[in-house]
Design a protein around this motif. Structure first.
Motif, PDB file in Angstrom:
ATOM      1  N   ASN A   1      25.458  55.501  43.541  1.00 16.99           N
ATOM      2  CA  ASN A   1      24.563  54.491  43.010  1.00 16.99           C
ATOM      3  C   ASN A   1      25.297  53.179  42.833  1.00 16.99           C
ATOM      4  OD1 ASN A   1      25.899  54.524  40.505  1.00 16.99           O
ATOM      5  ND2 ASN A   1      24.641  56.213  39.779  1.00 16.99           N
ATOM      6  N   LYS A   2      24.552  52.149  42.594  1.00 19.46           N
ATOM      7  CA  LYS A   2      25.113  50.809  42.504  1.00 19.46           C
ATOM      8  C   LYS A   2      26.132  50.704  41.372  1.00 19.46           C
ATOM      9  CE  LYS A   2      23.705  45.993  42.131  1.00 19.46           C
ATOM     10  NZ  LYS A   2      22.582  45.064  41.996  1.00 19.46           N
ATOM     11  N   ASP A   3      25.856  51.310  40.230  1.00 18.36           N
ATOM     12  CA  ASP A   3      26.755  51.219  39.079  1.00 18.36           C
ATOM     13  C   ASP A   3      28.113  51.864  39.367  1.00 18.36           C
ATOM     14  OD1 ASP A   3      24.867  49.857  37.588  1.00 18.36           O
ATOM     15  OD2 ASP A   3      24.105  51.675  36.610  1.00 18.36           O
ATOM     16  N   SER A   4      28.100  53.033  40.002  1.00 18.68           N
ATOM     17  CA  SER A   4      29.373  53.700  40.292  1.00 18.68           C
ATOM     18  C   SER A   4      30.167  52.920  41.336  1.00 18.68           C
ATOM     19  CB  SER A   4      29.147  55.143  40.741  1.00 18.68           C
ATOM     20  OG  SER A   4      28.408  55.193  41.941  1.00 18.68           O
ATOM     21  N   ALA A   5      29.475  52.320  42.285  1.00 21.36           N
ATOM     22  CA  ALA A   5      30.163  51.510  43.294  1.00 21.36           C
ATOM     23  C   ALA A   5      30.766  50.264  42.660  1.00 21.36           C
ATOM     24  CB  ALA A   5      29.207  51.122  44.413  1.00 21.36           C
ATOM     25  N   LEU A   6      30.034  49.624  41.767  1.00 20.65           N
ATOM     26  CA  LEU A   6      30.553  48.429  41.089  1.00 20.65           C
ATOM     27  C   LEU A   6      31.737  48.765  40.194  1.00 20.65           C
ATOM     28  CD1 LEU A   6      27.266  46.532  40.155  1.00 20.65           C
ATOM     29  CD2 LEU A   6      28.944  45.919  41.900  1.00 20.65           C
ATOM     30  N   GLU A   7      31.664  49.927  39.553  1.00 20.51           N
ATOM     31  CA  GLU A   7      32.783  50.352  38.701  1.00 20.51           C
ATOM     32  C   GLU A   7      34.043  50.566  39.533  1.00 20.51           C
ATOM     33  OE1 GLU A   7      33.987  54.103  35.867  1.00 20.51           O
ATOM     34  OE2 GLU A   7      31.863  53.644  36.143  1.00 20.51           O
ATOM     35  N   LEU A   8      33.886  51.194  40.691  1.00 17.09           N
ATOM     36  CA  LEU A   8      35.031  51.422  41.565  1.00 17.09           C
ATOM     37  C   LEU A   8      35.608  50.096  42.064  1.00 17.09           C
ATOM     38  CD1 LEU A   8      36.842  53.455  43.005  1.00 17.09           C
ATOM     39  CD2 LEU A   8      35.206  53.413  44.909  1.00 17.09           C
ATOM     40  N   ILE A   9      34.740  49.191  42.440  1.00 20.48           N
ATOM     41  CA  ILE A   9      35.196  47.875  42.902  1.00 20.48           C
ATOM     42  C   ILE A   9      35.939  47.155  41.780  1.00 20.48           C
ATOM     43  CG2 ILE A   9      34.398  45.577  43.600  1.00 20.48           C
ATOM     44  CD1 ILE A   9      32.162  47.046  45.175  1.00 20.48           C
ATOM     45  N   GLN A  10      35.454  47.290  40.559  1.00 19.39           N
ATOM     46  CA  GLN A  10      36.120  46.657  39.425  1.00 19.39           C
ATOM     47  C   GLN A  10      37.514  47.247  39.201  1.00 19.39           C
ATOM     48  OE1 GLN A  10      34.032  46.971  35.716  1.00 19.39           O
ATOM     49  NE2 GLN A  10      35.218  45.352  34.765  1.00 19.39           N
ATOM     50  N   HIS A  11      37.669  48.544  39.378  1.00 21.50           N
ATOM     51  CA  HIS A  11      38.998  49.162  39.254  1.00 21.50           C
ATOM     52  C   HIS A  11      39.949  48.610  40.317  1.00 21.50           C
ATOM     53  CE1 HIS A  11      38.493  52.148  36.086  1.00 21.50           C
ATOM     54  NE2 HIS A  11      37.277  52.399  36.563  1.00 21.50           N
ATOM     55  N   TYR A  12      39.453  48.465  41.531  1.00 17.43           N
ATOM     56  CA  TYR A  12      40.294  47.886  42.589  1.00 17.43           C
ATOM     57  C   TYR A  12      40.665  46.441  42.264  1.00 17.43           C
ATOM     58  CZ  TYR A  12      40.271  51.693  45.953  1.00 17.43           C
ATOM     59  OH  TYR A  12      40.512  52.885  46.597  1.00 17.43           O
ATOM     60  N   GLN A  13      39.716  45.675  41.751  1.00 15.41           N
ATOM     61  CA  GLN A  13      39.994  44.279  41.409  1.00 15.41           C
ATOM     62  C   GLN A  13      41.010  44.180  40.278  1.00 15.41           C
ATOM     63  OE1 GLN A  13      38.812  41.447  43.027  1.00 15.41           O
ATOM     64  NE2 GLN A  13      40.468  40.584  41.821  1.00 15.41           N
ATOM     65  N   ASN A  14      40.886  45.039  39.272  1.00 13.53           N
ATOM     66  CA  ASN A  14      41.860  45.046  38.172  1.00 13.53           C
ATOM     67  C   ASN A  14      43.256  45.377  38.680  1.00 13.53           C
ATOM     68  OD1 ASN A  14      39.912  44.423  36.279  1.00 13.53           O
ATOM     69  ND2 ASN A  14      39.586  46.536  35.655  1.00 13.53           N
ATOM     70  N   PHE A  15      43.336  46.342  39.580  1.00  9.44           N
ATOM     71  CA  PHE A  15      44.631  46.721  40.149  1.00  9.44           C
ATOM     72  C   PHE A  15      45.235  45.551  40.937  1.00  9.44           C
ATOM     73  CE2 PHE A  15      47.248  48.887  43.419  1.00  9.44           C
ATOM     74  CZ  PHE A  15      48.152  49.499  42.569  1.00  9.44           C
ATOM     75  N   ALA A  16      44.415  44.902  41.736  1.00  6.53           N
ATOM     76  CA  ALA A  16      44.893  43.748  42.517  1.00  6.53           C
ATOM     77  C   ALA A  16      45.334  42.616  41.594  1.00  6.53           C
ATOM     78  CB  ALA A  16      43.795  43.263  43.465  1.00  6.53           C
ATOM     79  N   ASP A  17      44.595  42.380  40.523  1.00  8.89           N
ATOM     80  CA  ASP A  17      44.969  41.333  39.569  1.00  8.89           C
ATOM     81  C   ASP A  17      46.312  41.623  38.903  1.00  8.89           C
ATOM     82  OD1 ASP A  17      42.604  40.026  40.153  1.00  8.89           O
ATOM     83  OD2 ASP A  17      41.571  40.686  38.321  1.00  8.89           O
ATOM     84  N   LEU A  18      46.529  42.885  38.538  1.00 11.12           N
ATOM     85  CA  LEU A  18      47.810  43.254  37.923  1.00 11.12           C
ATOM     86  C   LEU A  18      48.970  43.093  38.904  1.00 11.12           C
ATOM     87  CD1 LEU A  18      46.824  46.384  35.811  1.00 11.12           C
ATOM     88  CD2 LEU A  18      47.653  44.194  34.948  1.00 11.12           C
ATOM     89  N   LEU A  19      48.753  43.463  40.158  1.00  7.09           N
ATOM     90  CA  LEU A  19      49.799  43.272  41.161  1.00  7.09           C
ATOM     91  C   LEU A  19      50.107  41.797  41.353  1.00  7.09           C
ATOM     92  CD1 LEU A  19      48.879  45.904  43.903  1.00  7.09           C
ATOM     93  CD2 LEU A  19      50.736  46.015  42.229  1.00  7.09           C
ATOM     94  N   MET A  20      49.079  40.966  41.357  1.00  4.86           N
ATOM     95  CA  MET A  20      49.286  39.531  41.502  1.00  4.86           C
ATOM     96  C   MET A  20      50.056  38.972  40.303  1.00  4.86           C
ATOM     97  SD  MET A  20      48.934  36.902  43.382  1.00  4.86           S
ATOM     98  CE  MET A  20      47.641  37.202  44.551  1.00  4.86           C
ATOM     99  N   MET A  21      49.713  39.435  39.101  1.00  3.15           N
ATOM    100  CA  MET A  21      50.411  38.994  37.903  1.00  3.15           C
ATOM    101  C   MET A  21      51.884  39.389  37.967  1.00  3.15           C
ATOM    102  SD  MET A  21      49.662  39.989  33.895  1.00  3.15           S
ATOM    103  CE  MET A  21      47.910  39.949  34.162  1.00  3.15           C
ATOM    104  N   ARG A  22      52.136  40.599  38.427  1.00  2.00           N
ATOM    105  CA  ARG A  22      53.508  41.081  38.547  1.00  2.00           C
ATOM    106  C   ARG A  22      54.299  40.237  39.542  1.00  2.00           C
ATOM    107  NH1 ARG A  22      54.631  47.103  40.531  1.00  2.00           N
ATOM    108  NH2 ARG A  22      56.328  46.498  41.860  1.00  2.00           N
ATOM    109  N   CYS A  23      53.675  39.906  40.647  1.00  2.00           N
ATOM    110  CA  CYS A  23      54.335  39.069  41.658  1.00  2.00           C
ATOM    111  C   CYS A  23      54.653  37.683  41.104  1.00  2.00           C
ATOM    112  CB  CYS A  23      53.467  38.930  42.907  1.00  2.00           C
ATOM    113  SG  CYS A  23      53.346  40.426  43.876  1.00  2.00           S
ATOM    114  N   LYS A  24      53.683  37.085  40.442  1.00  2.00           N
ATOM    115  CA  LYS A  24      53.893  35.744  39.886  1.00  2.00           C
ATOM    116  C   LYS A  24      55.008  35.737  38.850  1.00  2.00           C
ATOM    117  CE  LYS A  24      49.302  33.803  40.628  1.00  2.00           C
ATOM    118  NZ  LYS A  24      48.103  33.241  39.982  1.00  2.00           N
ATOM    119  N   THR A  25      55.053  36.773  38.018  1.00  2.00           N
ATOM    120  CA  THR A  25      56.098  36.855  36.996  1.00  2.00           C
ATOM    121  C   THR A  25      57.474  37.022  37.639  1.00  2.00           C
ATOM    122  OG1 THR A  25      54.518  37.846  35.474  1.00  2.00           O
ATOM    123  CG2 THR A  25      56.830  38.091  34.924  1.00  2.00           C
TER     124      THR A  25
END
Length: 100
Positions: free
Chosen positions: A60-84
């Motif tokens: 369903n749409k909610d589960s797909a959006l939740e999964l996409i949000q987990h991927y986005q959070n992971f990518a954001d943390l990796l970007m933060m780590r790189c910048k630091t």
């Protein structure tokens, strides 16, 4: 001549302020370690979410959006780590490049 070089080195070393440099590097190290820990936790959540999504009978749409949000959070943390890490390297490089 050699004595002048030694005196110049001593003068530059005293101006280097190694305690301040060390403090800055330790702060960056702590920050990087905290981000690494968050990345590990986020990766575990991402793996679980992906497995759950694949195992779901219905998508369903909610589960797909939740999964996409987990991927986005992971990518954001990796970007933060790189910048630091990059900021830490550039700070270290700047300080070391000022040494004659």
């Amino acid at each position: 001549m050699e004595l002048e070089i030694i005196e110049e080195f001593r003068h530059e070393w005293n101006n280097f302020n190694i305690k301040n440099v060390n403090k800055t590097l330790l702060e960056r190290r702590t920050e990087i370690e905290e981000i690494q820990s968050r990345v590990k936790g986020s990766k575990k959540n991402l793996i679980v979410s992906t497995k759950d999504f694949k195992a779901a009978e219905e998508v369903n749409k909610d589960s797909a959006l939740e999964l996409i949000q987990h991927y986005q959070n992971f990518a954001d943390l990796l970007m933060m780590r790189c910048k630091t890490a990059e900021a830490s390297f550039l700070t270290s490089y700047q300080v070391l490049s000022e040494i004659p």
